[in-house]
Scaffold this motif. Structure first.
Motif, PDB file in Angstrom:
ATOM      1  N   ASP A   1       0.814  -1.214   0.000  1.00  0.00           N
ATOM      2  CA  ASP A   1       0.000   0.000   0.000  1.00  0.00           C
ATOM      3  C   ASP A   1       0.849   1.266   0.000  1.00  0.00           C
ATOM      4  OD1 ASP A   1      -2.450  -1.391   0.110  1.00  0.00           O
ATOM      5  OD2 ASP A   1      -2.163  -1.714   2.274  1.00  0.00           O
ATOM      6  N   LYS A   2       1.968   1.188   0.740  1.00  0.00           N
ATOM      7  CA  LYS A   2       2.827   2.363   0.871  1.00  0.00           C
ATOM      8  C   LYS A   2       4.279   1.945   0.648  1.00  0.00           C
ATOM      9  CE  LYS A   2      -0.281   4.479   4.238  1.00  0.00           C
ATOM     10  NZ  LYS A   2      -0.500   4.883   5.631  1.00  0.00           N
TER      11      LYS A   2
ATOM     12  N   ALA B   1       7.577   6.248   8.006  1.00  0.00           N
ATOM     13  CA  ALA B   1       7.085   5.550   9.206  1.00  0.00           C
ATOM     14  C   ALA B   1       6.111   4.410   8.915  1.00  0.00           C
ATOM     15  CB  ALA B   1       6.452   6.546  10.183  1.00  0.00           C
ATOM     16  N   GLU B   2       5.153   4.623   8.009  1.00  0.00           N
ATOM     17  CA  GLU B   2       4.102   3.626   7.807  1.00  0.00           C
ATOM     18  C   GLU B   2       4.266   2.780   6.549  1.00  0.00           C
ATOM     19  OE1 GLU B   2       0.321   5.478   8.144  1.00  0.00           O
ATOM     20  OE2 GLU B   2       0.727   6.261  10.152  1.00  0.00           O
ATOM     21  N   ALA B   3       5.442   2.826   5.939  1.00  0.00           N
ATOM     22  CA  ALA B   3       5.663   2.068   4.702  1.00  0.00           C
ATOM     23  C   ALA B   3       5.582   0.567   4.959  1.00  0.00           C
ATOM     24  CB  ALA B   3       7.036   2.412   4.126  1.00  0.00           C
ATOM     25  N   ASP B   4       5.001  -0.178   4.021  1.00  0.00           N
ATOM     26  CA  ASP B   4       5.055  -1.648   4.138  1.00  0.00           C
ATOM     27  C   ASP B   4       6.117  -2.251   3.219  1.00  0.00           C
ATOM     28  OD1 ASP B   4       3.525  -1.027   1.943  1.00  0.00           O
ATOM     29  OD2 ASP B   4       1.839  -2.328   2.444  1.00  0.00           O
TER      30      ASP B   4
ATOM     31  N   CYS C   1      12.980   4.905  12.129  1.00  0.00           N
ATOM     32  CA  CYS C   1      12.137   5.604  11.149  1.00  0.00           C
ATOM     33  C   CYS C   1      10.864   4.854  10.805  1.00  0.00           C
ATOM     34  CB  CYS C   1      12.894   5.812   9.841  1.00  0.00           C
ATOM     35  SG  CYS C   1      14.442   6.681  10.040  1.00  0.00           S
ATOM     36  N   VAL C   2      10.939   3.526  10.733  1.00  0.00           N
ATOM     37  CA  VAL C   2       9.813   2.745  10.225  1.00  0.00           C
ATOM     38  C   VAL C   2       9.178   1.987  11.387  1.00  0.00           C
ATOM     39  CG1 VAL C   2       9.088   0.981   8.571  1.00  0.00           C
ATOM     40  CG2 VAL C   2      10.998   2.521   8.006  1.00  0.00           C
ATOM     41  N   THR C   3       7.886   2.187  11.579  1.00  0.00           N
ATOM     42  CA  THR C   3       7.212   1.595  12.741  1.00  0.00           C
ATOM     43  C   THR C   3       6.473   0.298  12.420  1.00  0.00           C
ATOM     44  OG1 THR C   3       5.263   2.932  12.270  1.00  0.00           O
ATOM     45  CG2 THR C   3       6.880   3.864  13.812  1.00  0.00           C
ATOM     46  N   THR C   4       6.350  -0.031  11.120  1.00  0.00           N
ATOM     47  CA  THR C   4       5.567  -1.202  10.692  1.00  0.00           C
ATOM     48  C   THR C   4       6.428  -2.455  10.620  1.00  0.00           C
ATOM     49  OG1 THR C   4       6.094  -0.688   8.416  1.00  0.00           O
ATOM     50  CG2 THR C   4       4.046   0.232   9.284  1.00  0.00           C
ATOM     51  N   ARG C   5       5.767  -3.597  10.262  1.00  0.00           N
ATOM     52  CA  ARG C   5       6.497  -4.841   9.984  1.00  0.00           C
ATOM     53  C   ARG C   5       6.841  -4.869   8.491  1.00  0.00           C
ATOM     54  NH1 ARG C   5       6.077  -8.965  13.451  1.00  0.00           N
ATOM     55  NH2 ARG C   5       6.086 -10.464  11.762  1.00  0.00           N
ATOM     56  N   ALA C   6       7.645  -3.931   8.058  1.00  0.00           N
ATOM     57  CA  ALA C   6       7.882  -3.750   6.624  1.00  0.00           C
ATOM     58  C   ALA C   6       8.812  -4.804   6.037  1.00  0.00           C
ATOM     59  CB  ALA C   6       8.472  -2.360   6.364  1.00  0.00           C
TER      60      ALA C   6
END
Lengths: 298, 298
Positions: free
Chosen positions: A14-15, A70-73, A94-99
């Protein structure tokens, strides 16, 4: 309804954040927006590059600060190799997701090794699209850069099967052909098929120009022009490649130097010229059979 | 009335003999027939080559015996360099006129020296059209091969002004740009701008193919493909070039080997990569500015 030029498959991410919008990063951005207009593309680079990327509708969000990711997958590191390695150390902040994290660097061992320090919520798979074009920079980026070209992945360790599947589908939609290669095998092969040709071409252009000047360059056929196309490659990317793959490039250079020395010692005889030209002609024919020239490649 | 594709100027020669109908000789024949249909073109080569030349309407008279050239007023030697030198010794027996003799060999000193033994009724001026194409042979010949390309002449001694004028006009009609160069200067410059790139490309393709096989060649970008275009050049022509210009090619190879060794020793540092890439980038930009890509050149 599918719009012309867009993909029938839903976007696997998505991102997508892309750090470094040069030829490769910029082309990935353009290709994503072409195939999945609904996918949000976050670009991280210097302000002047971001401005060009925005003007080309390559990115939706632009910042020179990686916190914007931050919210990139999916995070794609598309800066020179050593910068990518520095960026890996910043991702936790920087990235808070499980990317899923990948890169597009031309050497793989040092990056794959550095990625072992990433927090376990990230899944890293090294990548290397062989989309090259003679000139770098966002202004030469184009969405079809990867069409028909190999895109190498160097998965390391366990539990990356799902992410690999996901990335493979992603690059397939961009027109590329995903291949899996061991990181060390990647670096050894690329030392010969990419790094050696680049260093040789740059050295050749330097030696020829220095010896003959513009007087000599004006008296050339097409041969020198074709043979030195790579000589405009930028030093900054290649410094990182050479440093991170010196132990593979060194022996490749040794091989070439030995053959050039053999030709030099055998200029008056037929033996060496016959041996090298016959082998070269055969390999060139195989290379030509394997290469599918792509639209727009000159 | 002038037919389409023919020249407004009358042919400077009535009967042109061409010995060797490969890429260069064949292209000259095609260009003559295009610009001056009334000019008689005599082709000398092996029977299978003559047959192809006849089928392409490149020549009017075909023979594998040089006596067919008896009445030529221009003789163009377009075989490999050492065969051209052998042919010079036969001209007195074969050609009965006061012909102008030229050649199209890629090295000039040995041919110019050998031509000093010609009977005084002949006027010899060495020539070298820089029209190269990646593949040789009559089947790749084309009448526009020389358009916009330099054609070097290496006049030696006195009393050739009129013949030089005549040959210059001749190649200008073929679309080429005549230049006058000293034979030794020609061979030194061409050692760098032509012979060194050829040897380097052949050695590179040989080393890369041997090291990686088809597995490596399948994983390449456009770089190797472009950089190795010359690697399909035939050994037979290059054996003669290397032998006849060994004393100029040797030092050129030494220069390149020294730079490759410097790069090899400096892979871990920035200094050597910066120095060579910056110089190469500048010379490549100058080469690109000087090169005018011609129609049909790939």
């Amino acid at each position: 309804m599918i719009q012309p030029g867009t993909s029938a498959t839903p976007p696997p991410f998505d991102k997508v954040a892309i750090v470094g919008l040069g030829l490769i990063g910029g082309s990935i951005a353009l290709a994503i927006k072409q195939h999945w207009p609904s996918c949000l593309v976050i670009g991280v680079d210097q302000k002047d590059v971001l401005e060009q990327a925005m003007l080309r509708y390559a990115i939706d969000v632009a910042a020179d600060d990686p916190v914007v990711m931050a919210e990139a997958d999916l995070v794609i590191l598309a800066a020179p190799v050593e910068q990518n390695i520095d960026l890996l150390a910043e991702l936790d902040d920087c990235v808070t997701t499980r990317a899923i994290i990948t890169d597009v660097g031309s050497t793989k061992r040092t990056t794959v090794e550095a990625a072992k320090q990433l927090p376990t919520r990230f899944t890293f798979i090294g990548g290397h699209p062989l989309g090259g074009a003679p000139r770098g920079g966002i202004r030469h980026a184009r969405p079809d850069l990867f069409v028909g070209r190999p895109w190498l992945f160097t998965p390391d360790g366990e539990a990356v099967a799902e992410a690999l599947e996901c990335l493979s589908g992603f690059v397939r939609t961009l027109g590329a052909e995903p291949h899996v290669v061991d990181p060390a095998e990647h670096d050894r092969l690329l030392a010969f098929v990419s790094h050696l040709p680049q260093l040789t071409t740059s050295a050749l252009m330097h030696v020829v120009g220095r010896a003959t000047g513009e007087r000599g360059l004006a008296l050339t056929g097409r041969g020198l022009y074709d043979a030195t196309r790579l000589a405009s490659s930028p030093a900054d990317i290649w410094r990182d490649i050479c440093r991170s793959n010196a132990d593979a490039i060194g022996p490749a250079l040794d091989d070439l130097i030995a053959e050039l020395q053999a030709l030099r010692d055998g200029l008056d005889t037929n033996t060496e010229i016959n041996r090298v030209f016959e082998s070269a002609g055969e390999w060139r024919a195989k290379l030509a059979a394997l290469s599918k020239p792509t639209k727009g490649s000159a």
